[in-house]
Write a protein that holds these residues in place. Sequence first.
Motif, PDB file in Angstrom:
ATOM      1  N   ILE A   1       0.844  -1.203   0.000  1.00 44.52           N
ATOM      2  CA  ILE A   1       0.000   0.000   0.000  1.00 44.52           C
ATOM      3  C   ILE A   1       0.874   1.245   0.000  1.00 44.52           C
ATOM      4  O   ILE A   1       0.653   2.177  -0.774  1.00 44.52           O
ATOM      5  CB  ILE A   1      -0.939  -0.005   1.227  1.00 44.52           C
ATOM      6  CG1 ILE A   1      -1.928  -1.183   1.108  1.00 44.52           C
ATOM      7  CG2 ILE A   1      -1.697   1.316   1.341  1.00 44.52           C
ATOM      8  CD1 ILE A   1      -2.825  -1.368   2.308  1.00 44.52           C
ATOM      9  N   ALA A   2       1.883   1.268   0.853  1.00 45.73           N
ATOM     10  CA  ALA A   2       2.748   2.441   0.948  1.00 45.73           C
ATOM     11  C   ALA A   2       3.467   2.701  -0.369  1.00 45.73           C
ATOM     12  O   ALA A   2       3.575   3.841  -0.831  1.00 45.73           O
ATOM     13  CB  ALA A   2       3.759   2.242   2.081  1.00 45.73           C
ATOM     14  N   ARG A   3       3.924   1.625  -1.012  1.00 42.84           N
ATOM     15  CA  ARG A   3       4.661   1.813  -2.267  1.00 42.84           C
ATOM     16  C   ARG A   3       3.758   2.398  -3.365  1.00 42.84           C
ATOM     17  O   ARG A   3       4.114   3.316  -4.070  1.00 42.84           O
ATOM     18  CB  ARG A   3       5.261   0.481  -2.723  1.00 42.84           C
ATOM     19  CG  ARG A   3       6.789   0.532  -2.712  1.00 42.84           C
ATOM     20  CD  ARG A   3       7.439  -0.748  -3.209  1.00 42.84           C
ATOM     21  NE  ARG A   3       6.809  -1.956  -2.709  1.00 42.84           N
ATOM     22  CZ  ARG A   3       6.222  -2.869  -3.507  1.00 42.84           C
ATOM     23  NH1 ARG A   3       6.192  -2.688  -4.802  1.00 42.84           N
ATOM     24  NH2 ARG A   3       5.673  -3.946  -2.994  1.00 42.84           N
ATOM     25  N   LEU A   4       2.558   1.806  -3.473  1.00 44.47           N
ATOM     26  CA  LEU A   4       1.629   2.305  -4.500  1.00 44.47           C
ATOM     27  C   LEU A   4       1.211   3.752  -4.217  1.00 44.47           C
ATOM     28  O   LEU A   4       1.132   4.582  -5.123  1.00 44.47           O
ATOM     29  CB  LEU A   4       0.375   1.421  -4.550  1.00 44.47           C
ATOM     30  CG  LEU A   4       0.326   0.437  -5.717  1.00 44.47           C
ATOM     31  CD1 LEU A   4      -0.914  -0.414  -5.625  1.00 44.47           C
ATOM     32  CD2 LEU A   4       0.363   1.176  -7.059  1.00 44.47           C
ATOM     33  N   SER A   5       0.946   4.053  -2.934  1.00 46.32           N
ATOM     34  CA  SER A   5       0.564   5.414  -2.566  1.00 46.32           C
ATOM     35  C   SER A   5       1.648   6.390  -2.988  1.00 46.32           C
ATOM     36  O   SER A   5       1.367   7.459  -3.535  1.00 46.32           O
ATOM     37  CB  SER A   5       0.341   5.513  -1.044  1.00 46.32           C
ATOM     38  OG  SER A   5      -0.794   4.768  -0.695  1.00 46.32           O
ATOM     39  N   ALA A   6       2.900   6.014  -2.717  1.00 41.93           N
ATOM     40  CA  ALA A   6       4.009   6.893  -3.079  1.00 41.93           C
ATOM     41  C   ALA A   6       4.076   7.078  -4.592  1.00 41.93           C
ATOM     42  O   ALA A   6       4.327   8.177  -5.099  1.00 41.93           O
ATOM     43  CB  ALA A   6       5.317   6.312  -2.561  1.00 41.93           C
ATOM     44  N   GLY A  22       1.709   9.561  -5.574  1.00 42.41           N
ATOM     45  CA  GLY A  22       1.835  10.823  -4.841  1.00 42.41           C
ATOM     46  C   GLY A  22       0.779  10.989  -3.775  1.00 42.41           C
ATOM     47  O   GLY A  22       0.524  12.100  -3.313  1.00 42.41           O
ATOM     48  N   LEU A  23       0.120   9.901  -3.367  1.00 43.32           N
ATOM     49  CA  LEU A  23      -0.965  10.015  -2.404  1.00 43.32           C
ATOM     50  C   LEU A  23      -0.456   9.989  -0.960  1.00 43.32           C
ATOM     51  O   LEU A  23      -1.232  10.072  -0.022  1.00 43.32           O
ATOM     52  CB  LEU A  23      -1.977   8.890  -2.608  1.00 43.32           C
ATOM     53  CG  LEU A  23      -2.706   8.935  -3.964  1.00 43.32           C
ATOM     54  CD1 LEU A  23      -3.534   7.698  -4.168  1.00 43.32           C
ATOM     55  CD2 LEU A  23      -3.547  10.193  -4.080  1.00 43.32           C
ATOM     56  N   ASP A  24       0.877   9.838  -0.788  1.00 43.03           N
ATOM     57  CA  ASP A  24       1.429   9.807   0.569  1.00 43.03           C
ATOM     58  C   ASP A  24       1.733  11.198   1.096  1.00 43.03           C
ATOM     59  O   ASP A  24       1.911  11.403   2.282  1.00 43.03           O
ATOM     60  CB  ASP A  24       2.712   8.959   0.591  1.00 43.03           C
ATOM     61  CG  ASP A  24       3.725   9.440  -0.441  1.00 43.03           C
ATOM     62  OD1 ASP A  24       3.290  10.144  -1.391  1.00 43.03           O
ATOM     63  OD2 ASP A  24       4.919   9.130  -0.311  1.00 43.03           O
ATOM     64  N   LYS A  25       1.788  12.166   0.178  1.00 39.50           N
ATOM     65  CA  LYS A  25       2.130  13.537   0.595  1.00 39.50           C
ATOM     66  C   LYS A  25       0.943  14.186   1.303  1.00 39.50           C
ATOM     67  O   LYS A  25      -0.199  13.737   1.168  1.00 39.50           O
ATOM     68  CB  LYS A  25       2.513  14.363  -0.639  1.00 39.50           C
ATOM     69  CG  LYS A  25       3.738  13.828  -1.370  1.00 39.50           C
ATOM     70  CD  LYS A  25       4.210  14.833  -2.411  1.00 39.50           C
ATOM     71  CE  LYS A  25       5.460  14.325  -3.119  1.00 39.50           C
ATOM     72  NZ  LYS A  25       5.161  13.176  -4.016  1.00 39.50           N
ATOM     73  N   PRO A  26       1.187  15.286   2.084  1.00 40.63           N
ATOM     74  CA  PRO A  26       0.066  15.999   2.724  1.00 40.63           C
ATOM     75  C   PRO A  26      -0.921  16.496   1.667  1.00 40.63           C
ATOM     76  O   PRO A  26      -0.529  16.802   0.530  1.00 40.63           O
ATOM     77  CB  PRO A  26       0.749  17.174   3.421  1.00 40.63           C
ATOM     78  CG  PRO A  26       2.195  16.850   3.458  1.00 40.63           C
ATOM     79  CD  PRO A  26       2.484  15.883   2.373  1.00 40.63           C
ATOM     80  N   LEU A  27      -2.197  16.619   2.066  1.00 40.06           N
ATOM     81  CA  LEU A  27      -3.254  17.017   1.132  1.00 40.06           C
ATOM     82  C   LEU A  27      -2.935  18.318   0.403  1.00 40.06           C
ATOM     83  O   LEU A  27      -3.106  18.433  -0.807  1.00 40.06           O
ATOM     84  CB  LEU A  27      -4.576  17.194   1.887  1.00 40.06           C
ATOM     85  CG  LEU A  27      -5.483  15.957   1.958  1.00 40.06           C
ATOM     86  CD1 LEU A  27      -6.810  16.315   2.595  1.00 40.06           C
ATOM     87  CD2 LEU A  27      -5.692  15.378   0.567  1.00 40.06           C
TER      88      LEU A  27
END
Lengths: 289, 336
Positions: free
Chosen positions: B50-55, B58-63
Motif C-alpha cells: 500500500i505504501a509503495r503504490l501510494s508513493a 503521490g498520495l502519501d504527501k500531505p493534502l
Amino acid sequence: MSFLQVRNLSVRLKKGPPLLRRVSLDVAAGEVRGLVGESGAGKSMIGKAVLGILPPSIEVTEGEILLDGVDLLRLPLAQRRRRIGALCALIPQDPLTALNPSHRIGPQITDRLVDILGWTRADADRRAGELLAEVQIPDPDRVLRSYPHELSGGMRQRILIASAFAAEPKLIVADEPTTALDVTVQKQILKLIAGMQARHGTALLFVTHDLGVVSKVCQRLSVLYAGMVVEDTSVADFFAAPRHAYSAALLAATPKYTDPSAGLIPVPEAVISAVQAEVAAFDRSVAHG
Amino acid sequence: MPFLRILLVRLLTTAITLAGVAVIVFFVIRVVPGNPIAMMLPPGATEDDIARLSALYGLDKPLLTQFGIWVAGVMQGDFGTSITTRQPVLDLVLGRLPATLELSIMALVMAMILGGAAALTGTRFRGGRTEGAIDVANGMALSVPDFLWGLVLILLFGVLMPVFHISGRVTPSLELPFTTNFYLFESLIRLRFDLWADLVAHMFMPALALAIPLAAIIGQLLKQSLKETMNLDYVTLARTKGYGETRVILREALRNAALPTLTLVGVQFTFLIGGTVIIERLFSYEGLGNMAIDAVINRDLPLIQGIVILFAVIFTGVNLIVDLLYTVLNPRLRHG
C-alpha cells in the motif's frame, strides 16, 4: 346605404350583465362619427365589435354589423378577419404598447400590404416612406429601420396613424387616440388625424370622452350610457340643443379651459337616476320578449 | 459594446467559479471513505504494498501539497494521469466529451421541438379540450424523472416494438471513418447517412428520455407566456390587419414570449446535462457521464477531478451562451 351599419347590437360578458344594449348606428362613406360617453359606457366596445377584436370573455348576443352590406357576424372567422383587414383599420389608444417591440417599424407598416393585399415588397416600402412623410416624421428612412423603443410616444402614434391609412381603408376606428399622449402633442395628433381623414376621404368612428374633440373632428355623434345609445344626432344640432337630458348634462359638465375660475359641474343625480330608469325599463322589455 | 462587456465579466466570474469547484472536488473526494489504492490491490495486500503504490501516485504527501502539485499541473494543461487506465485525464475526458455534447444537444433540440409544439398548439386552441389534454400530458411528463422515462422507452421501443437500439453509441461491427469524436456531426459532413441513421437509432431513446421533462417545462412556461402576450395591444392590432390566429401567434407573439422561456431553458439545460450521467449508464452510452460513474466506482481521483471540472466548464459556458442569446433576441438590450 351607409358603409357601416350596426343594427341592434347587444353584447354581454359570458353569462353576465349586458354591456351593449341594442346599439344601432350608421357611418356613411367619408363620414366621421363620434362615440362619447363615460368610462364603461361601451363606446370602445362598439369599435372592438366592428373590428372583431372583442375579448374572448365577451359574446355577441344579437344584432348585425354590416360592413359594405355584408354582415360580419355571419362570416366564418378567417373570412371576417380578411374582410376587416382589407376594409378597416384601427388607431389604438396607447402608442407605447401597440407596436411590436421586437420588429422594426418598416415591416409593421408594410406587412399587411404584402401579406394580405398582395403588394410587392418594393411598392410597400415606397408607400411606407410616403406615409411617414405625410404624418410629418422627419427622416422616414431611419425611422422605418428603427425599433419602437427608440422612438417617442408622439412619434409612435404618428406611425400608427400612418399604418392605419396604409392600405387606404374605407373605415378607421380611432379608439381614444390622444388619451395616452402628453397634452402638448394631443392637439397636433388630432389635427393630423382630421387632416389625413379629409385627404383620404376615410370614414372614421372616433371613440372619445372629450366633447371638445368631437366638435372639432366629427359630423355625427352617438351618446352612450350603460351600453345604450341615448342620442344619435349631428354634431351641429348636439351643440346647439341636445335632445336628451343626459346629453345636455354631459355637455354642461365639459370643463371650460377658457374660464379657469368656473368649477367642474358634475352630471346631476336626477339625470343619472332618470337615465338609469330608462336602462332598467329597456332590460325589462327585453326580458319580457 | 455590451457583448464584449458581458463576455469579460463572465470570463472573470467563470474563473472564480472554476477555482471554487476545483477546491471543493479535490478535497471532498479525498475526505469521503474509500481510496484508489484499496481498489487496485487484491485483498490481503501488505502495508508495504500500500505504501509503495501510494508513493507512486503521490498520495502519501500531505493534502495541501497534493493540491499544489495538481493545480500547478492544471495550469500547464496537465490534468494528471488516470489511475485505472494510466492515460492522461485530459485525453480521456476530451475523447468522451463529444459523445455527451451530441447527446445533450440532441435532447435539447427534441425538448424545444416537443415543448414548442405543445405550447403553440395549446395557445392556438386555448380554452378548449386540446389545451386541457396538453396540460395533462405536460403534468405527466414533468412528474416522472428522466431515468424512469428511459426505462419506459426501453420497454416500448426496445422490447415491445424493437425499433431503436437500447445500448451503446453505434453498432460495434460498423467501420468508422471518423477523425473526430463528433460522430453524429461528422457523419453528416461526410455525407455518410447510413452511419448517421445508425447513430440516431442509438441516440434516440436516451435523448428522448432526457428531453421529455425539459419539453414539459418549456411547453408549460412558453404557453403561459404566449397566452399573456396574446392579450397585448400589438397582437390585437395585428388581428385587425386580417391575419389568421396561427400567423398572429407565430409572428407577433412567439418571439416576445420566448424571452422569459429562454432564461429558464438555460438553467434547465444544465440539469439535463447532469441527467446524462444516469441516462448514459442506463443506455450504456459511451459518454462522460458513464465514464464519471466508472471513475467514482474505481476511486480514480484525477479522472473524477477532470470530469467535474469539465462539467463545470460546460455549465458556465451554457449560461454564458444564454445571456448572449438574450441580447440578440431582445433589441432593447442591444444598445443598453
